[in-house]
Motif scaffolding. Sequence first.
Motif, mmCIF file in Angstrom:
data_model
loop_
_atom_site.group_PDB
_atom_site.id
_atom_site.type_symbol
_atom_site.label_atom_id
_atom_site.label_comp_id
_atom_site.label_asym_id
_atom_site.label_seq_id
_atom_site.Cartn_x
_atom_site.Cartn_y
_atom_site.Cartn_z
ATOM 1 N N GLY A 20 0.796 -1.229 0.000
ATOM 2 C CA GLY A 20 0.000 0.000 0.000
ATOM 3 C C GLY A 20 0.817 1.261 0.000
ATOM 4 N N GLY A 21 2.115 1.163 -0.285
ATOM 5 C CA GLY A 21 2.946 2.353 -0.346
ATOM 6 C C GLY A 21 3.584 2.715 0.980
ATOM 7 N N CYS A 22 4.065 3.937 1.073
ATOM 8 C CA CYS A 22 4.866 4.399 2.198
ATOM 9 C C CYS A 22 4.047 4.531 3.482
ATOM 10 C CB CYS A 22 5.503 5.746 1.841
ATOM 11 S SG CYS A 22 6.496 6.467 3.162
ATOM 12 N N ALA A 56 6.211 18.836 0.522
ATOM 13 C CA ALA A 56 4.859 18.693 -0.011
ATOM 14 C C ALA A 56 4.808 17.785 -1.235
ATOM 15 C CB ALA A 56 4.284 20.069 -0.359
ATOM 16 N N ILE A 57 5.916 17.649 -1.933
ATOM 17 C CA ILE A 57 5.944 16.835 -3.152
ATOM 18 C C ILE A 57 5.729 15.360 -2.829
ATOM 19 C CG2 ILE A 57 7.439 16.017 -5.029
ATOM 20 C CD1 ILE A 57 8.703 18.861 -5.015
ATOM 21 N N GLY A 58 6.341 14.877 -1.747
ATOM 22 C CA GLY A 58 6.259 13.449 -1.416
ATOM 23 C C GLY A 58 4.847 12.935 -1.236
ATOM 24 N N PRO A 59 4.043 13.520 -0.337
ATOM 25 C CA PRO A 59 2.662 13.064 -0.187
ATOM 26 C C PRO A 59 1.854 13.162 -1.475
ATOM 27 C CG PRO A 59 3.310 14.368 1.709
ATOM 28 C CD PRO A 59 4.425 14.497 0.697
ATOM 29 N N ALA A 60 2.136 14.179 -2.284
ATOM 30 C CA ALA A 60 1.423 14.312 -3.558
ATOM 31 C C ALA A 60 1.742 13.140 -4.481
ATOM 32 C CB ALA A 60 1.797 15.631 -4.228
ATOM 33 N N VAL A 61 3.006 12.742 -4.522
ATOM 34 C CA VAL A 61 3.405 11.591 -5.340
ATOM 35 C C VAL A 61 2.744 10.322 -4.820
ATOM 36 C CG1 VAL A 61 5.330 10.144 -6.067
ATOM 37 C CG2 VAL A 61 5.617 12.600 -5.981
ATOM 38 N N ASN A 62 2.807 10.136 -3.509
ATOM 39 C CA ASN A 62 2.248 8.925 -2.917
ATOM 40 C C ASN A 62 0.754 8.817 -3.209
ATOM 41 O OD1 ASN A 62 3.070 6.639 -1.021
ATOM 42 N ND2 ASN A 62 1.264 7.413 0.015
ATOM 43 N N GLN A 63 0.034 9.938 -3.073
ATOM 44 C CA GLN A 63 -1.402 9.919 -3.350
ATOM 45 C C GLN A 63 -1.675 9.604 -4.815
ATOM 46 O OE1 GLN A 63 -4.000 13.523 -3.897
ATOM 47 N NE2 GLN A 63 -4.693 12.926 -1.846
ATOM 48 N N LEU A 123 0.152 7.978 -6.919
ATOM 49 C CA LEU A 123 0.487 6.594 -7.215
ATOM 50 C C LEU A 123 -0.513 5.615 -6.607
ATOM 51 C CD1 LEU A 123 4.347 6.738 -6.617
ATOM 52 C CD2 LEU A 123 3.228 6.313 -8.811
ATOM 53 N N GLN A 124 -0.812 5.802 -5.325
ATOM 54 C CA GLN A 124 -1.641 4.836 -4.611
ATOM 55 C C GLN A 124 -3.140 5.016 -4.877
ATOM 56 O OE1 GLN A 124 -0.270 2.274 -3.090
ATOM 57 N NE2 GLN A 124 1.756 3.094 -3.540
#
Length: 200
Positions: free
Chosen positions: A107-109, A167-174, A176-177
């Motif tokens: 489920g990702g990070c 802020a970039i990290g959570p945006a990528v995770n969302q 993708l997941q």
Amino acid sequence: MSPRRSAVEAKLTYTTIVARATEIASEEGLEGVTIGRLAADLRMSKSGVLGHFGAKESLQLAALRHALRMFEQQVVERAGREQPGLPRLLALCEAWIDFLATVDLPGGCVLTAASTEFDGKPGQVHDVVAEAWAGWRETLGAEVARAVTDGDLPELEVEQVVFELVAIGPAVNQALQLHGDRDAVRHAHRAVRRTLGLSS
């Protein structure tokens, strides 16, 4: 059974429980990590799981710290081989984006998900999550400041740059997941360079 063999088997059982707990946390959040769920998934008794952790929170913390070790190894240590300043900063951001896209969890990070799951819940899990994110911001900030001092970046406001990078990290995770958007990785790399005032 010899004491040594018993200790080895206990350690193996502990590692197995933590690995499964981390997988559950990545898919369902840390609140989905329970003694009963782990016992059922691993075909153990509840008392067997309790014997290693004692309480749900201890189990959640073990899963969280396991996820943090994965992050440390695959992001911070990988980028640490680069020269301080801009090279290491870019390597940190690149490794982080790659980690979010390829982390070996269904489920990702876990840390990214936990930052919203526990942002309003006081307790030890909240504190560990908050400390981890604060440490990551500090790591990025140190490299941004060094890059500015070295003249590799323009005179940027360090705190603002770190805010935008984080802020970039959570945006990528969302992306993708939640949406299965593989283009998010490319967008994220471009966003990093734009935030740093580099050509994209």
